[in-house]
Write a protein that holds these residues in place. Structure first.
Motif, PDB file in Angstrom:
ATOM      1  N   ASN A  31     -33.821   6.372 -13.803  1.00  0.00           N
ATOM      2  CA  ASN A  31     -32.420   5.990 -13.967  1.00  0.00           C
ATOM      3  C   ASN A  31     -31.434   7.127 -13.736  1.00  0.00           C
ATOM      4  O   ASN A  31     -30.245   6.980 -14.001  1.00  0.00           O
ATOM      5  CB  ASN A  31     -32.193   5.431 -15.380  1.00  0.00           C
ATOM      6  CG  ASN A  31     -32.681   4.008 -15.487  1.00  0.00           C
ATOM      7  OD1 ASN A  31     -32.444   3.201 -14.590  1.00  0.00           O
ATOM      8  ND2 ASN A  31     -33.402   3.707 -16.560  1.00  0.00           N
ATOM      9  N   THR A  32     -31.901   8.270 -13.348  1.00  0.00           N
ATOM     10  CA  THR A  32     -30.998   9.424 -13.230  1.00  0.00           C
ATOM     11  C   THR A  32     -31.177  10.077 -11.855  1.00  0.00           C
ATOM     12  O   THR A  32     -32.302  10.427 -11.468  1.00  0.00           O
ATOM     13  CB  THR A  32     -31.288  10.477 -14.321  1.00  0.00           C
ATOM     14  OG1 THR A  32     -31.396   9.807 -15.566  1.00  0.00           O
ATOM     15  CG2 THR A  32     -30.186  11.522 -14.394  1.00  0.00           C
ATOM     16  N   SER A  68     -26.163   8.652 -14.034  1.00  0.00           N
ATOM     17  CA  SER A  68     -27.088   7.812 -14.794  1.00  0.00           C
ATOM     18  C   SER A  68     -26.889   6.352 -14.404  1.00  0.00           C
ATOM     19  O   SER A  68     -25.762   5.865 -14.370  1.00  0.00           O
ATOM     20  CB  SER A  68     -26.855   7.996 -16.293  1.00  0.00           C
ATOM     21  OG  SER A  68     -27.616   7.050 -17.008  1.00  0.00           O
ATOM     22  N   TYR A  69     -28.009   5.681 -14.108  1.00  0.00           N
ATOM     23  CA  TYR A  69     -27.959   4.240 -13.843  1.00  0.00           C
ATOM     24  C   TYR A  69     -28.470   3.440 -15.047  1.00  0.00           C
ATOM     25  O   TYR A  69     -28.679   2.248 -14.966  1.00  0.00           O
ATOM     26  CB  TYR A  69     -28.775   3.909 -12.594  1.00  0.00           C
ATOM     27  CG  TYR A  69     -28.137   4.467 -11.331  1.00  0.00           C
ATOM     28  CD1 TYR A  69     -27.037   3.830 -10.757  1.00  0.00           C
ATOM     29  CD2 TYR A  69     -28.601   5.641 -10.755  1.00  0.00           C
ATOM     30  CE1 TYR A  69     -26.424   4.360  -9.626  1.00  0.00           C
ATOM     31  CE2 TYR A  69     -27.993   6.177  -9.626  1.00  0.00           C
ATOM     32  CZ  TYR A  69     -26.912   5.519  -9.057  1.00  0.00           C
ATOM     33  OH  TYR A  69     -26.304   6.036  -7.950  1.00  0.00           O
ATOM     34  N   ASP A  70     -28.675   4.162 -16.143  1.00  0.00           N
ATOM     35  CA  ASP A  70     -29.205   3.530 -17.361  1.00  0.00           C
ATOM     36  C   ASP A  70     -28.045   2.902 -18.126  1.00  0.00           C
ATOM     37  O   ASP A  70     -27.026   3.559 -18.351  1.00  0.00           O
ATOM     38  CB  ASP A  70     -29.898   4.609 -18.208  1.00  0.00           C
ATOM     39  CG  ASP A  70     -30.755   4.006 -19.294  1.00  0.00           C
ATOM     40  OD1 ASP A  70     -30.569   2.813 -19.601  1.00  0.00           O
ATOM     41  OD2 ASP A  70     -31.615   4.745 -19.826  1.00  0.00           O
ATOM     42  N   GLN A  71     -28.186   1.666 -18.580  1.00  0.00           N
ATOM     43  CA  GLN A  71     -27.086   1.017 -19.307  1.00  0.00           C
ATOM     44  C   GLN A  71     -27.235   1.188 -20.819  1.00  0.00           C
ATOM     45  O   GLN A  71     -26.367   0.791 -21.574  1.00  0.00           O
ATOM     46  CB  GLN A  71     -27.056  -0.468 -18.953  1.00  0.00           C
ATOM     47  CG  GLN A  71     -26.900  -0.685 -17.458  1.00  0.00           C
ATOM     48  CD  GLN A  71     -26.035  -1.897 -17.127  1.00  0.00           C
ATOM     49  OE1 GLN A  71     -25.380  -2.448 -18.010  1.00  0.00           O
ATOM     50  NE2 GLN A  71     -26.032  -2.294 -15.875  1.00  0.00           N
ATOM     51  N   THR A  72     -28.305   1.784 -21.272  1.00  0.00           N
ATOM     52  CA  THR A  72     -28.585   1.904 -22.704  1.00  0.00           C
ATOM     53  C   THR A  72     -28.004   3.190 -23.270  1.00  0.00           C
ATOM     54  O   THR A  72     -28.133   4.239 -22.642  1.00  0.00           O
ATOM     55  CB  THR A  72     -30.126   1.949 -22.920  1.00  0.00           C
ATOM     56  OG1 THR A  72     -30.727   1.030 -22.026  1.00  0.00           O
ATOM     57  CG2 THR A  72     -30.506   1.617 -24.348  1.00  0.00           C
ATOM     58  N   PRO A  73     -27.339   3.138 -24.456  1.00  0.00           N
ATOM     59  CA  PRO A  73     -26.857   4.390 -25.075  1.00  0.00           C
ATOM     60  C   PRO A  73     -28.024   5.336 -25.356  1.00  0.00           C
ATOM     61  O   PRO A  73     -29.159   4.894 -25.549  1.00  0.00           O
ATOM     62  CB  PRO A  73     -26.216   3.924 -26.392  1.00  0.00           C
ATOM     63  CG  PRO A  73     -26.024   2.459 -26.259  1.00  0.00           C
ATOM     64  CD  PRO A  73     -27.035   1.955 -25.279  1.00  0.00           C
ATOM     65  N   THR A  74     -27.724   6.622 -25.410  1.00  0.00           N
ATOM     66  CA  THR A  74     -28.795   7.588 -25.690  1.00  0.00           C
ATOM     67  C   THR A  74     -29.268   7.490 -27.133  1.00  0.00           C
ATOM     68  O   THR A  74     -30.391   7.876 -27.448  1.00  0.00           O
ATOM     69  CB  THR A  74     -28.321   9.019 -25.443  1.00  0.00           C
ATOM     70  OG1 THR A  74     -27.163   9.248 -26.225  1.00  0.00           O
ATOM     71  CG2 THR A  74     -28.038   9.284 -23.979  1.00  0.00           C
TER      72      THR A  74
END
Lengths: 510, 129
Positions: free
Chosen positions: A150-151, A501-507
């Protein structure tokens, strides 16, 4: 017109390729601008010692204006597609070629070098340099990597913006092009200060290309080092400074750059060893002839080359035989009218340079170095007020001052070595490390010795070649950074990293 | 016995130093090396060039400190230097350039007797007044 049987016609005479104006202005923002204080200084030719034009004595206000105009132009030029920038550089190369005799004659008149050399080296290399950077900028790509699914990390090269460049006087146009071609290719706007001794040819060049470049992309400001050069080197709005010259000014430029935390590249000269091993004499053939010619390269450009092979190291076992041939070749160096295509070495670039070389001939003799050839000034009957020095060969040892300092004249200091160990001891016993020559028929030596010589450029079985795609620069006190070669683009670019970042989830950290 | 100075100055050069001092205030010299205008002494306003641990103070000429990098000094230390003036258009940031003249070094090797009795040099930063 212009090339007579005896050579090129003097500038400002009927039928000559060059007719100078009586006075030039600065090239700022695409226009010819008079210096703010209205002051100009005389520019004499070293060929005959006579003033032939005047150039601006610019000061801080003129540099400020040039930097301002460069900043106004930088966004447009930086965003010009590389294909278009490249095309403009190609056209600049074409203009140089179309006007090569005019530019070559001007270079000879302003600097003193023989027309043979400006026609064969300075001008064609300048054109080729633009073509090289027009080419490599098209092929440049940056890296993209996937850090995790995702990165993504992306590197984009961006121009620095506005760069300052201070040019030396030994190859005035070529050295300006060495610096401006990569800077312009990379999308920077340039403020360039030519050397005081040789301010003019680059102005003729600007006249030829001014319709090609957007206004403000290239700015040329003439003046004296302590007034204009220093104003450029200390300017807070310059993103980078590039300098070719000597060590004290190099340090001063680094000190100035440290005040504003700016990058610098420096090329500060050398005391290059030219090494002749015993295998050179193994055969009496064309290669031996080439090696003997390689020895004589110290006289090229009157010795006013940062990489002048000004120390010759010759293996003891071949010393007498090799030197006999070498001195015969030195005798054949033809001096005379720099405008005559047969002339091999011309005038030293300025009166003070001439005086400095004479002071080294003096200390060489006082230190009991043996004069094997030359050792005196050369009286040029045609130009009694020009600055001419005989090609000079000294024999001595590496601790003598003539072996340790860049004389920047047609002077070589010769010594012997026993074996490879002593060869390297002598070759590397110097503060500098810009160039070196190694002559051998032994392939093992050709690699292993060349690797152990502490210098940025080691010519193996050749000397004084300067192709655009071979990196040039110094080890030790010879400077920082490289010129020529596409790696030069890095000195005129910033790296922008985009970390996406292509991740939609918070860290989940907060 | 009086110590032998490492650096001297000609009368002509003194007059130029006076002229530059009137214009710029106190001055200093740093001996350059390398290409183009290298091997020439550079004249700056005092303190403009930052002297470091890598420099040595060779002495004073006409009220101006004269420095050189210590690495270069290793190759120059057997010679006495005299700062002179020549006509000519030098480059560099040295203050006399706009006058159309250039400081120039003339040199001579010290004699054997002199070598035992030379003015000691000081490390740059310690040497600074």
């Amino acid at each position: 017109m212009s090339v007579t049987l005896s050579g090129y016609k003097k500038p400002n005479t009927e039928g000559s390729f060059v007719h100078y104006k009586s006075q030039y202005d600065n090239f700022i923002g695409g226009e010819w601008v008079a210096p703010a204080d209205g002051e100009y200084f005389d520019n004499p030719s070293p060929v005959d010692g006579k003033v032939f034009t005047r150039v601006p004595r610019s000061k801080k206000k003129d540099i400020d204006l040039a930097v301002q105009k460069a900043h106004e132009a930088k966004e447009k030029w930086g965003n010009t597609p590389v294909a278009k920038r490249s095309k403009i550089l190609l056209k600049m190369a074409e203009r140089i070629e179309q006007n090569r005799q005019m530019l070559a004659l001007s270079e000879t008149w302003d600097n003193g070098k023989p027309i043979r050399e400006s026609m064969a080296a300075d001008i064609p290399l300048a054109a080729d340099h633009f073509r090289y950077f027009a080419g490599v900028i098209r092929g440049e790509e940056s890296g993209v990597s996937e850090i995790d699914p995702n990165t993504v990390s992306m590197h984009i090269k961006e121009p620095i913006g506005v760069v300052g460049q201070i040019i030396p006087w030994n190859f005035p146009l070529l050295m300006a092009v060495w610096k401006m071609a990569p800077a312009l290719a990379a999308g920077n706007c340039v403020v360039l200060k030519p050397a005081e001794q040789t301010p003019v040819t680059v102005l003729l060049f600007a006249e030829l290309v001014q319709d090609l470049l957007p206004p403000g992309t290239l700015n040329i400001v003439n003046g004296f080092g302590p007034e204009a050069g220093q104003a450029l080197a200390t300017h807070p709005d310059i993103g980078k400074i590039a300098f070719t010259g000597e060590t004290t000014t190099g340090r001063l430029i680094m000190q100035f750059a440290s005040e504003n935390i700016k990058p610098v590249t420096l090329e500060l000269g050398g005391k290059s060893p030219n090494v002749f091993t015993e295998s050179v004499m193994a055969k009496d053939d064309s290669f031996l002839e080439k090696a003997v010619e390689g020895f004589t390269m110290f006289a090229l450009n009157q010795g006013e080359v940062c990489t002048c092979p000004s120390r010759a190291l010759i293996q003891e076992s071949i010393y007498d035989e090799f030197m006999e041939r070498a001195l015969k070749r030195v005798e054949k160096i033809r001096m005379g009218d720099p405008l005559d295509p047969q002339t091999m070495i011309g005038a030293q670039a300025s009166r003070d340079q001439y005086a400095k070389i004479m002071s080294y001939l003096d200390i060489g003799k006082q230190e009991k170095a043996k004069v094997l050839a030359g050792g005196e000034a050369y009286h040029n009957e045609q130009y009694p007020d020009g600055f001419y020095i005989q090609p000079t060969v000294f024999e001595g040892n590496n601790k003598m001052r003539i072996f340790q300092e860049e004389i920047f004249g047609p002077v070589v200091s010769v010594t012997r070595f026993k074996d490879e160990k002593e060869l390297l001891e002598i070759a590397n016993d110097t503060l500098y490390g810009l160039g070196a020559g190694l002559w051998t028929r032994d392939v093992h030596q050709a690699y292993s010795i060349a690797r152990k010589i502490e210098a940025g450029r080691v010519w193996v079985n050749c000397y004084h070649q300067y192709p655009a795609h071979a990196a040039f620069g110094g080890y030790k006190q010879s400077g920082i950074g490289r010129e020529t070669h596409k790696m030069m683009l890095d000195h005129y670019q910033q790296t922008k990293n985009l970390l996406i970042s292509y991740d939609q989830t918070p860290t989940g950290l907060f | 016995m009086e110590q032998v100075p490492r650096v001297l100055v000609t009368e002509k050069a003194k007059r130029v130093i006076d002229q530059l001092r009137d214009q710029h205030g106190e001055l200093m010299f740093h001996q350059s090396g390398g290409c183009c205008d290298g091997s020439s002494p550079m004249c700056f306003k005092k303190g403009q060039f930052r002297i470091g641990m890598s420099d040595v103070l060779l002495g004073e000429i006409h009220g101006c400190e004269f420095y050189m990098s210590s690495s270069q000094f290793q190759y120059w230390k057997h010679t006495q230097l005299t700062v002179d003036i020549t006509e000519g258009r030098g480059a560099s940031f040295s203050l006399e350039i706009p006058l159309g003249i250039r400081f120039l070094i003339r040199s001579r090797p010290f004699t054997q007797e002199e070598i035992g009795n030379l003015t000691p040099v000081m490390e740059g930063v310690q040497g600074m007044k």
